[in-house]
Write an enzyme that holds these catalytic residues in place. Structure first.
Site, PDB file in Angstrom:
ATOM      1  N   SER A  27      20.242  -9.913  81.164  1.00 33.41           N
ATOM      2  CA  SER A  27      20.321 -11.218  81.809  1.00 33.41           C
ATOM      3  C   SER A  27      19.660 -11.190  83.186  1.00 33.41           C
ATOM      4  O   SER A  27      19.623 -10.153  83.859  1.00 33.41           O
ATOM      5  CB  SER A  27      21.791 -11.625  81.946  1.00 33.41           C
ATOM      6  N   GLN A  54      25.377 -12.834  87.326  1.00 27.64           N
ATOM      7  CA  GLN A  54      24.516 -12.181  86.336  1.00 27.64           C
ATOM      8  C   GLN A  54      24.637 -10.670  86.413  1.00 27.64           C
ATOM      9  O   GLN A  54      24.614  -9.985  85.377  1.00 27.64           O
ATOM     10  CB  GLN A  54      23.066 -12.609  86.546  1.00 27.64           C
ATOM     11  N   HIS A 107      27.099  -8.801  84.116  1.00 33.69           N
ATOM     12  CA  HIS A 107      26.883  -8.666  82.678  1.00 33.69           C
ATOM     13  C   HIS A 107      26.736  -7.201  82.286  1.00 33.69           C
ATOM     14  O   HIS A 107      27.402  -6.719  81.377  1.00 33.69           O
ATOM     15  CB  HIS A 107      25.645  -9.445  82.239  1.00 33.69           C
ATOM     16  N   GLU A 119     -18.451 -20.925  55.005  1.00 34.14           N
ATOM     17  CA  GLU A 119     -17.554 -19.756  55.031  1.00 34.14           C
ATOM     18  C   GLU A 119     -17.703 -18.886  53.787  1.00 34.14           C
ATOM     19  O   GLU A 119     -17.001 -17.891  53.639  1.00 34.14           O
ATOM     20  CB  GLU A 119     -16.102 -20.226  55.172  1.00 34.14           C
ATOM     21  N   HIS A 169     -13.489 -23.259  47.061  1.00 36.36           N
ATOM     22  CA  HIS A 169     -13.011 -24.307  47.964  1.00 36.36           C
ATOM     23  C   HIS A 169     -13.967 -25.499  47.929  1.00 36.36           C
ATOM     24  O   HIS A 169     -13.555 -26.662  47.830  1.00 36.36           O
ATOM     25  CB  HIS A 169     -12.926 -23.786  49.405  1.00 36.36           C
ATOM     26  N   ASN A 200      24.542  -5.934  70.150  1.00 38.15           N
ATOM     27  CA  ASN A 200      24.202  -4.699  70.860  1.00 38.15           C
ATOM     28  C   ASN A 200      22.849  -4.161  70.390  1.00 38.15           C
ATOM     29  O   ASN A 200      22.106  -4.820  69.658  1.00 38.15           O
ATOM     30  CB  ASN A 200      25.316  -3.658  70.690  1.00 38.15           C
ATOM     31  N   GLU A 219      14.847 -15.947  83.493  1.00 34.81           N
ATOM     32  CA  GLU A 219      15.736 -16.583  82.504  1.00 34.81           C
ATOM     33  C   GLU A 219      16.470 -17.758  83.150  1.00 34.81           C
ATOM     34  O   GLU A 219      16.469 -18.872  82.618  1.00 34.81           O
ATOM     35  CB  GLU A 219      16.738 -15.550  81.993  1.00 34.81           C
ATOM     36  N   HIS A 220      17.113 -17.515  84.289  1.00 33.42           N
ATOM     37  CA  HIS A 220      17.811 -18.559  85.047  1.00 33.42           C
ATOM     38  C   HIS A 220      17.174 -18.687  86.423  1.00 33.42           C
ATOM     39  O   HIS A 220      16.994 -17.686  87.114  1.00 33.42           O
ATOM     40  CB  HIS A 220      19.300 -18.204  85.244  1.00 33.42           C
ATOM     41  N   ASP A 225      26.033 -21.697  81.555  1.00 34.39           N
ATOM     42  CA  ASP A 225      26.566 -20.739  80.595  1.00 34.39           C
ATOM     43  C   ASP A 225      27.621 -21.352  79.691  1.00 34.39           C
ATOM     44  O   ASP A 225      27.760 -20.955  78.532  1.00 34.39           O
ATOM     45  CB  ASP A 225      27.188 -19.535  81.327  1.00 34.39           C
ATOM     46  N   GLN A 236      24.977  -3.600  59.600  1.00 39.88           N
ATOM     47  CA  GLN A 236      25.360  -3.951  58.234  1.00 39.88           C
ATOM     48  C   GLN A 236      25.570  -5.451  58.071  1.00 39.88           C
ATOM     49  O   GLN A 236      25.281  -6.017  57.010  1.00 39.88           O
ATOM     50  CB  GLN A 236      26.620  -3.187  57.797  1.00 39.88           C
TER      51      GLN A 236
END
Length: 432
Positions: free
Chosen positions: A239, A261, A264, A417, A422, A216, A329-330, A363, A193
């Protein structure tokens, strides 16, 4: 006994086992998608009343009016004032470093003359951005700093933050981070929402141009659905950390970096690449010894079992090759003379250079952004930055001496074309 996959790059089935380890199905849950579609449709049609209804239902509140969902600047300043001095100082120091880094990223407008014509680029900030921040117990003030500060550096005119307060639970550090980051307005809503309110606008909550920030599965599904109506930063997966080590770092350091990591969530991924078999055994021993000390040990244990790995490689060169395929990622280069190996790394969200540079610095307070591409998307995408809150407009001004030259080129290509209007539009510019 801690279970973690152990591989050797010399094994004939190594690539097959590595692919299996890396596989992550980021498919949408159909039930979540159906629920999110209903929420978004209600918010789009009913606006404030739908936001209030869903907020009361999911966050167990009893809000009657939309204005009760908004926090004031005084609320944010109060949260900052009541923080322990140590936390307030740490937030401010982190904010200063993050701001300093992102100021280097500002894009500039430019122009140049091409014959009798002017060509260039005009850079402008987004007008309004929405920042989603998780609330309740899973609160991350660092995410506020990392998302809000680059937007403000870019010159975004208005930054709207949404953060749920389930059971009226507010996190003072999150609100204090909003104050430090100069967030303009804060609404105590969350979930799909909140994403809908930002995307479509309500009588109280303004429509934004882009939505950033973690959430989430419902938030991720909502961001997917509203993309195109508004921009989004990314839909991130679990992660990840990949450590390349030469076997000369304290194994406890390496283990805690892997844990950082893994804690997480159960789907986070922690991988170590090392050519030293003895060191890999020492790391395994450290895992067994240190895991019982961790408050989130069950999450770490499950993460290591499901998606973690200790991999023996032939050499550091091969480790770099494997890392580029993984595109983590890391990435930590916990090796001697790490700068020597930096040129061999092509795909990573953030690269942590040298054994003293743990991922946790990135981080929170090193300066670069911690919003990074996951699930191998570092092959084609970049960390969140100021450039995500700026847009570029092309500048084209054709001078009278150039109209015939460009008009003839455009005419030929347009006729080729089959686009006669054009062609004629271009021809009008140079024919009597």
């Amino acid at each position: 006994m801690v279970q973690i996959t152990q591989l050797n790059s010399t094994d004939t089935d190594f690539q097959q086992n590595l692919d299996k380890l890396l596989a992550f199905e980021n498919a949408q849950d159909d039930a979540i998608d159906v629920a999110v579609a209903k929420i978004l449709a209600d918010v789009r049609e009913l606006k404030n009343s739908a936001v209030i209804e869903y907020t009361n239902r999911f966050d167990r509140l009893s809000i009657n009016a939309a204005q009760d969902l908004e926090l004031t600047h005084a609320d944010l300043q109060h949260a900052l004032a009541i923080l322990p001095i140590e936390q307030r100082t740490a937030l401010q120091q982190a904010a200063d470093r993050i701001r300093g880094y992102h100021e280097k990223q500002l894009l500039a407008s430019w122009q140049y003359q091409d014959g009798n014509s002017l060509l260039g680029q005009k850079v402008t900030p987004l007008d309004r951005v929405g920042l989603y921040v998780p609330g309740g117990k899973a609160s991350y003030p660092s995410s506020v700093l990392m998302n809000a500060i680059p937007a403000k550096v870019a010159g975004v005119k208005e930054l709207i933050m949404v953060v749920p307060t389930p059971d009226r639970e507010r996190n003072d550090m999150v609100l204090a981070a909003a104050a430090i980051s100069q967030v303009d307005r804060v609404f105590t809503i969350g979930g799909a929402q909140a994403v809908g309110a930002l995307a479509y606008g309500t009588e109280t909550i303004p429509q934004v141009d882009k939505i950033v920030g973690p959430g989430n599965a419902y938030v991720a599904a909502a961001k997917r659905r509203v993309f195109g109506i508004v921009g989004i930063d990314m839909v991130a997966g679990p992660s990840e950390i990949l450590v390349i080590c030469d076997g000369k770092t304290d194994p406890d350091w390496i283990v805690m970096d892997l844990f950082s990591q893994a804690e997480h969530d159960e789907m986070a991924q922690s991988i170590l690449l090392c050519p030293d078999q003895v060191f890999l055994k020492q790391v395994m021993q450290s895992i067994e010894r240190l895991l019982p000390e961790m408050p989130r040990q069950e999450i770490i244990r499950t993460s290591l079992k499901n998606r973690g790995a200790l991999i023996q490689v032939r050499s550091l060169d091969e480790a770099c090759e494997i890392s580029n395929k993984i595109a983590p990622e890391h990435l930590e280069l916990s090796i001697d003379q790490p700068e020597k190996w930096l040129d061999k790394i092509y795909h990573a969200g953030a690269i942590f250079i040298g054994k003293n540079t743990c991922e946790a610095f990135g981080d929170y307070c090193a300066g670069p952004n911690h919003v990074l591409p996951t699930s191998r998307t570092a092959r084609f995408s970049s960390p969140l930055g100021v450039y995500d809150f700026q847009k570029r407009s092309s500048l084209i001004q054709v001078g009278p001496q150039d109209t015939a030259k460009l008009g003839r080129i455009a005419s030929v290509l347009a006729h080729g074309e089959g686009l006669q209007a054009h062609a004629r539009s271009a021809e009008y510019r140079f024919k009597d």
